[in-house]
Design an enzyme around this catalytic site. Structure first.
Site, PDB file in Angstrom:
ATOM      1  N   HIS A   1      54.098  26.321 -14.453  1.00 12.71           N
ATOM      2  CA  HIS A   1      53.754  25.265 -15.408  1.00 12.71           C
ATOM      3  C   HIS A   1      54.464  24.000 -14.974  1.00 12.71           C
ATOM      4  CE1 HIS A   1      53.294  23.105 -19.219  1.00 12.71           C
ATOM      5  NE2 HIS A   1      52.376  23.996 -19.544  1.00 12.71           N
TER       6      HIS A   1
ATOM      7  N   ASP B   1      48.388  30.245 -20.796  1.00  8.49           N
ATOM      8  CA  ASP B   1      46.975  30.418 -20.460  1.00  8.49           C
ATOM      9  C   ASP B   1      46.677  31.817 -19.945  1.00  8.49           C
ATOM     10  OD1 ASP B   1      46.305  27.624 -20.937  1.00  8.49           O
ATOM     11  OD2 ASP B   1      47.475  27.218 -19.149  1.00  8.49           O
TER      12      ASP B   1
END
Length: 458
Positions: A332, A389
């Protein structure tokens, strides 16, 4: 900066605009350009985040800073969300995301994010009642869906309809800052409620299904799933674990600091645009595959691995060697540690699959990939941990949502954050329209050449 430029921290000078410090703790930053030093104040947030206040840099020196992608630029002061990516911390208004995920709900978190504090019981009941009873849309809006081709992307429909929604409530979308703030509470609950209805109608329109009206006796997520999956002859009743998982996905996506879509909402709002126009712009920003489409990419990756007959082992080795395979859902831009939201959704995904009685081979592959990421030195050294996600994609697929609706789910969840950030901008008494600078690298001065004198390109 130019040759001879340097930056360093030195004591003391002006007080921070974020936090007042005792004189002995004051800091300033000195930027040296050529032979001249320029002193700027240091601002310090409540979690000891430090920044250099360069708002007078261009005025003093003629220079601007260059920060492609704004990775080192603080664009605003905000009271809403705190993130420490190195430590894997996410807090809404000071409350740890782990505590909220354990004990709160999406609508309660929406109140927290928008208004700054956890609601009392009476405040929570009043707010929820307002949201739940505003789910229906004006009947004439149904005809707007007919103007879209059946294969239109639901994010395009969502953005257009949210903007159009303001036309049906002109007193809430005046572009008069004082007037729009006066009616803010009504606009906020209206958007939180109707975004689900528009999303569900988009799904059904694209599949040639009749629209389903919302019901007063169902909660926020149950009502949304009813509008998505019920039929005129058979109501859909989601399992409690399914509804809770969707509520959790919304809660975990409710705000995430100055991401692309939230910054877009703030920028549009800074020009005086109303709340409806601003969140519609946020949907457009979120639509991008580098932002809101990440969980779709996870499912596509897992499906490709499954189709190839691999359990993920070959894919991981190919990704490590750089031979074409790209591992989605890991790492991320903000979190340099395990994404705290991923830990929460990992447990939720297992409960959903158990409740639905499914042994999903994609989840088996996902678990294998996660195990590799947590134990393989390659991933550990690069801090490539599963992000939110990774698991949200698994849950949305188990619920039965098609891939083109995944980003729409993200939009519903992010609505409280967009609303709260628009309000922060709108309430600034001396707010300025956002207008970044640039470094021009195009042609220098050129003189116009008449058409007949221009040489033809060979």
């Amino acid at each position: 900066m130019a040759d001879g430029a340097a930056v360093g921290l030195t004591p003391p000078a002006r007080l921070s605009t974020f936090q007042l410090l005792p004189p002995a703790m004051e800091e300033t930053a000195t930027i040296r350009l050529g032979n001249e030093n320029h002193v700027f104040p240091v601002v310090i947030g409540t979690e000891n985040e430090k920044g250099i206040d360069i708002r007078t840099l261009r005025q003093k020196t003629g220079y601007i800073t260059f920060d492609d992608g704004y990775g080192n630029t603080g664009s605003c002061e905000s009271h809403i969300t705190f993130i420490d990516g190195e430590k894997g911390i996410l807090r809404y208004r000071g409350y740890p995301i782990e505590q909220l995920a354990e004990s709160s709900t999406f609508l309660e978190c929406a109140q927290l994010i928008i208004y700054g504090n956890l609601p009392t019981l009476s405040e929570q009941r009043e707010f929820s009642a307002k949201v739940l009873r505003q789910a229906s849309i004006h009947e004439s809006m149904r005809h707007l869906f007919e103007g879209f081709p059946h294969n239109s992307h639901p994010m395009a429909i969502l953005s257009a309809l949210l903007n159009s929604l303001g036309c049906y409530y002109p007193n809430l979308a005046t572009n008069d800052r004082e007037e729009d703030l006066k009616n803010f509470d009504e606009a906020a609950t209206l958007l939180l409620s109707k975004v689900r209805t528009i999303a569900a109608m988009s799904y059904r329109m694209m599949r040639g299904l009749p629209f389903m009206y919302p019901r007063k006796d169902l909660g926020y997520c149950q009502n949304f799933l009813h509008m998505m999956f019920s039929e005129p002859y058979e109501d859909y009743y989601p399992h409690d674990d399914v509804a809770k998982a969707l509520d959790l996905i919304f809660l975990l996506h409710a705000d995430h600091e100055q991401n692309c879509s939230t910054s877009t909402v703030r920028m549009v709002g800074s020009g005086g645009a109303n709340l409806f126009a601003s969140v519609a712009a946020g949907v457009c920003a979120l639509w991008g595959p580098l932002h809101g489409g990440a969980n779709m990419a996870v499912i596509n990756m897992l499906q490709d691995i499954h189709k190839s007959g691999d359990d993920g082992s070959k894919f991981v080795e190919a990704a490590k060697s750089g031979k074409g395979a790209r591992l989605m859902g890991f790492g991320h831009r903000v979190y340099k540690n395990y994404d705290p939201r991923a830990k929460i959704l990992k447990a939720s995904s297992a409960r959903v699959l158990k409740a639905l009685g499914r042994n999903d081979p994609l989840l088996d592959i996902a678990m294998h990939l996660e195990d590799k990421a947590l134990h393989d030195p390659y991933f550990i050294e690069r801090k490539l941990y599963p992000n939110v996600d990774f698991y949200s994609g698994i849950i949305l697929q188990a619920i039965g949502l098609p891939l083109d609706m995944y980003t729409v789910m993200f939009s519903i969840g992010r609505m409280p954050g967009w609303i709260a950030h628009w309000r922060e901008v709108a309430e600034l008494s001396k707010g300025r329209i956002h207008r970044p600078r640039q470094i021009y690298v195009g042609p220098a001065l050129r003189n116009y050449v008449p058409m007949n004198d221009r040489a033809e390109k060979v």
